[in-house]
Design an enzyme around this catalytic site. Sequence first.
Site, short mmCIF file in Angstrom:
data_model
loop_
_atom_site.label_atom_id
_atom_site.label_comp_id
_atom_site.label_asym_id
_atom_site.label_seq_id
_atom_site.Cartn_x
_atom_site.Cartn_y
_atom_site.Cartn_z
N LEU A 85 -10.32 -3.48 4.18
CA LEU A 85 -9.39 -2.92 3.40
C LEU A 85 -8.08 -2.34 3.86
O LEU A 85 -8.38 -1.34 4.86
CB LEU A 85 -10.05 -1.87 2.48
CG LEU A 85 -9.42 -1.29 1.47
CD1 LEU A 85 -9.03 -2.36 0.37
CD2 LEU A 85 -10.15 -0.17 0.70
N ASP A 86 -6.91 -2.79 3.63
CA ASP A 86 -5.97 -2.25 4.25
C ASP A 86 -5.61 -2.20 5.74
O ASP A 86 -5.04 -1.30 6.34
CB ASP A 86 -5.78 -0.41 3.75
CG ASP A 86 -5.92 -0.17 2.38
OD1 ASP A 86 -5.16 -1.29 1.65
OD2 ASP A 86 -6.31 0.80 1.81
N ALA A 87 -6.16 -3.28 6.25
CA ALA A 87 -6.34 -3.20 7.80
C ALA A 87 -5.64 -4.54 8.22
O ALA A 87 -5.49 -4.65 9.41
CB ALA A 87 -7.55 -3.24 8.11
N HIS B 102 0.86 -1.18 0.00
CA HIS B 102 -0.13 -0.03 0.09
C HIS B 102 0.83 1.19 -0.11
O HIS B 102 1.93 1.33 0.64
CB HIS B 102 -0.91 -0.06 1.13
CG HIS B 102 -1.94 1.17 1.14
ND1 HIS B 102 -3.12 1.29 0.47
CD2 HIS B 102 -1.94 2.45 1.78
CE1 HIS B 102 -3.54 2.53 0.68
NE2 HIS B 102 -2.98 3.12 1.50
N GLY C 293 -7.18 3.33 1.77
CA GLY C 293 -8.10 3.54 0.37
C GLY C 293 -7.26 3.97 -0.71
O GLY C 293 -6.16 3.83 -0.86
#
Lengths: 284, 284, 284, 284
Positions: free
Chosen positions: C227-229, C192, C201
């Site tokens: 998401l992205d966690a 990311h 995001g």
Amino acid sequence: MNKITILIHCKDLPGIIASVTNFITEKQGNVIYLDQHVDREQNIFFMRLESEFQDPNFSTETFKDCFKSNIADEFNMKWRIYSSEKKPKMALFVSKYDHCLYDLLGRYNSGELNLEIPFIISNHNDLKPIADSFKIPFYHIPVTKDTKAQAEAKQLELLEAHNIDFIVLARYMQIVSGTLINKYPNKIINIHHSFLPAFVGAKPYHSAYKRGVKIIGATSHYVTEELDAGPIIEQDVAHVSHTYTIDALIAKGRDLEKIVLANAIKSHSNRKVMVYNNKTVIFS
Amino acid sequence: MNKITILIHCKDLPGIIASVTNFITEKQGNVIYLDQHVDREQNIFFMRLESEFQDPNFSTETFKDCFKSNIADEFNMKWRIYSSEKKPKMALFVSKYDHCLYDLLGRYNSGELNLEIPFIISNHNDLKPIADSFKIPFYHIPVTKDTKAQAEAKQLELLEAHNIDFIVLARYMQIVSGTLINKYPNKIINIHHSFLPAFVGAKPYHSAYKRGVKIIGATSHYVTEELDAGPIIEQDVAHVSHTYTIDALIAKGRDLEKIVLANAIKSHSNRKVMVYNNKTVIFS
Amino acid sequence: MNKITILIHCKDLPGIIASVTNFITEKQGNVIYLDQHVDREQNIFFMRLESEFQDPNFSTETFKDCFKSNIADEFNMKWRIYSSEKKPKMALFVSKYDHCLYDLLGRYNSGELNLEIPFIISNHNDLKPIADSFKIPFYHIPVTKDTKAQAEAKQLELLEAHNIDFIVLARYMQIVSGTLINKYPNKIINIHHSFLPAFVGAKPYHSAYKRGVKIIGATSHYVTEELDAGPIIEQDVAHVSHTYTIDALIAKGRDLEKIVLANAIKSHSNRKVMVYNNKTVIFS
Amino acid sequence: MNKITILIHCKDLPGIIASVTNFITEKQGNVIYLDQHVDREQNIFFMRLESEFQDPNFSTETFKDCFKSNIADEFNMKWRIYSSEKKPKMALFVSKYDHCLYDLLGRYNSGELNLEIPFIISNHNDLKPIADSFKIPFYHIPVTKDTKAQAEAKQLELLEAHNIDFIVLARYMQIVSGTLINKYPNKIINIHHSFLPAFVGAKPYHSAYKRGVKIIGATSHYVTEELDAGPIIEQDVAHVSHTYTIDALIAKGRDLEKIVLANAIKSHSNRKVMVYNNKTVIFS
């Protein structure tokens, strides 16, 4: 030798640098530093310039008047001119954490900071012995929900009585009210113990631990009414690993907080910071 | 839109910035970048300036002539003016190590580098397949003690035939002769795998291992006749520990070498580097 | 020489290290690496151990059975044992960005990565020439809203046909479904382009620009349904300033993304990562 | 709860970890930290281990005796065992620079350092007020060429009278004699203001300025008879540019010196450092 610093921002137009540098040359000044920045998206021009004048009769006030009518008004500039003789006055707000206080007073005593510290304010008495050992006046102004307004009135009184230029919250741990913020816009510097915008609010090291990040940070920013959302002046980070407990993160973070806050104070007190659109331009 | 970059250095005197920016304004140009530096000890002034000209008939050559007679001669400047239309031509010299080559060609193909690579020269054939896969001409010019002069003659022929602007030694592993250095002064960029001036010469990772350093580095510098002693363009470092074997140091170092060399090439090809007194001024 | 890597986690109890190291000594093994970690808050013990066995008849499978019944069951361990002979198989998912792909394939070709890449999958055809030049099979599997399920079925078929051990999303730009995630738990690595949890995001560089941060980052993490966690494997950052446009942030960020992703892949493929409570333990 | 730290190094042999951890388990101890390192080139094994013992009658001295006869002698170990109850005693040697002194005393007062500072020695009187404000005894022992031997005799007397465990030269600016070094082998910590081995000797910032480096550093090392050549404990660096004057390098370097020295002291006082072959193993 007289030395001044000029900060300018305005709409970007051709000929600004030529006009300003011509004007200084006409006034027998020598430009010893010039840096500029153009925000192409917003079409805004920023400039920081240092100039020396050998004329013993040089007056900063006269120069300012002349600059305003000859240059600034023409380009519709927002501008500030500082004489390098006048050191800015900084008020220190602290609470119970002592690491930033020790660090700043050590630097102050060593002559590393271009500023004066007329006094320290705290909502607790714990750090008074440190202020005493550095011989700086210490005002204990307790803050509770009920006395918050009164406390702030006392703070304002002190700030005004000493002609304070800017305020540093060195882990002050209290939310500052809109009244104070509006009196000192972009003049209250806070140190937040995370890499903003990650982990806003209280207990950022606990949040960092929970999220399992591999890097922690510290952020120095100007205080605005929205919590931890003001213009960022300086940030730095340190690598951590799974072996770090929350206490270890806090200990590691203290060194970041000290250096990030000290660097932000240096940029501000050396007039290297310009603010627009909730962001900063930091000249080198 | 015509865009030029001007690099100037000369004795520091009052009025230089005003003169140059006035001149550009007169020529209907707009300054879009200006940074300057004064070496106070040596009293030397450095400036880098980018300017745009909307006049469709603008000619860089005419501007140069006019700049020379009106400005440069008056201040006894050393100066260079580049049109941003003309991309510099870079020759790549490699040997057997492929990491810098892969990195540079990947960046080149992505359009990240503002330059052209007309060819690659190597004293070995090992990396030819990489050059082929990127469709860049590859010249194998073996070098032995006896053939060194001949080999260099061939290199020079290629360099001149392609109007090469600068040379990059991407872990070339051969000492370049004074002849080549004098033809391309401050135009041959080397990557040395240590934090110079620590560990000059061969096998710096072995020396670093032996000394037990906690940080390794890489240095990109212009080649001068004294080995590893030329003006430093870019340096970076990485933390290591007692757990690193020599092989691990070498592996970790490769990432440093790639990035340091790529950044040095970007600074050079974007005309951001000025050299004096065996040091560099690198504009932002 | 047979070499194995053992990863263990279980409730922290006295005597675990002694039991495991005794067991290895009994089996004529020599411990060549041991690192452990105790999460004191959760009372969980983690250990990574490498051991060599000179016996030519050593069988990893026999050792595993014996380890299970003699040690693992007693301490109720979660454990994995890998033979160092078997390189993990990695599937690469890409889209249109080429920088991570160039970087990984360059490292792969140089022999820097301890893994095999049986194929590359992409939802676009743009990067096929790169895969071709490195001679790695490339499967173009377009993804639209309507064909997402079908596309994923094709992906799964390929993954299973090649006995893929883990998946790397090298700027794949598509959200991976729960089906795939559940088949490869903590085995899908994403890069990311921000310092998570800041700027989750899409378009993190745009958000970073808007917020005026002084540092940008990249984060490699395991993909989870949120998401992205997912658990963070590796992070790194770079300093930026007001002079950076969004494009400059993106360019600077590319170098971070490449190195952070490569390092995360190395940690994973060398079996140095353990996951618990949505966090990672990364052994050195 | 009794807690001890064990440091071991010896020839690498199979079964060491098992033997030591078994021994601790037999003594009803629980291993709470274990890290080991093998120098494969030299075939040397290093281990650091922390263990807790709940038995209220646990005696560190008895444990030591038992460890020696049962384990250490068998493997021909060099070993040290410390009770965590006993804080090491550190003597501070300073001269005229105050930044490291302020930093260390601030940390000391905050409880950040696991040690005691019985006194400060200086060859000048300048920093006495700082020692006074922190209420630490300050001994002014002037040093001239003629009085060097006498001065050192006085120093040794103080060191022995207070059972000092290790000495920190916080920018002491005097070369320490072989006599003192031999009495405190690998127990005198110096901070050198460069990235060693670059710029050994006096005035490293001046040398760094002259060489035009883009990074400056600081190094903390144990003092040996060869100047600036002892085992390196900790190093860190900071990026600089052409805009840095020598004074600016010195100012920037002060922050490095403070943190590098503080971290070296923490590693040493927490018994995380082992020395061999003029290098250090620093456990995490």
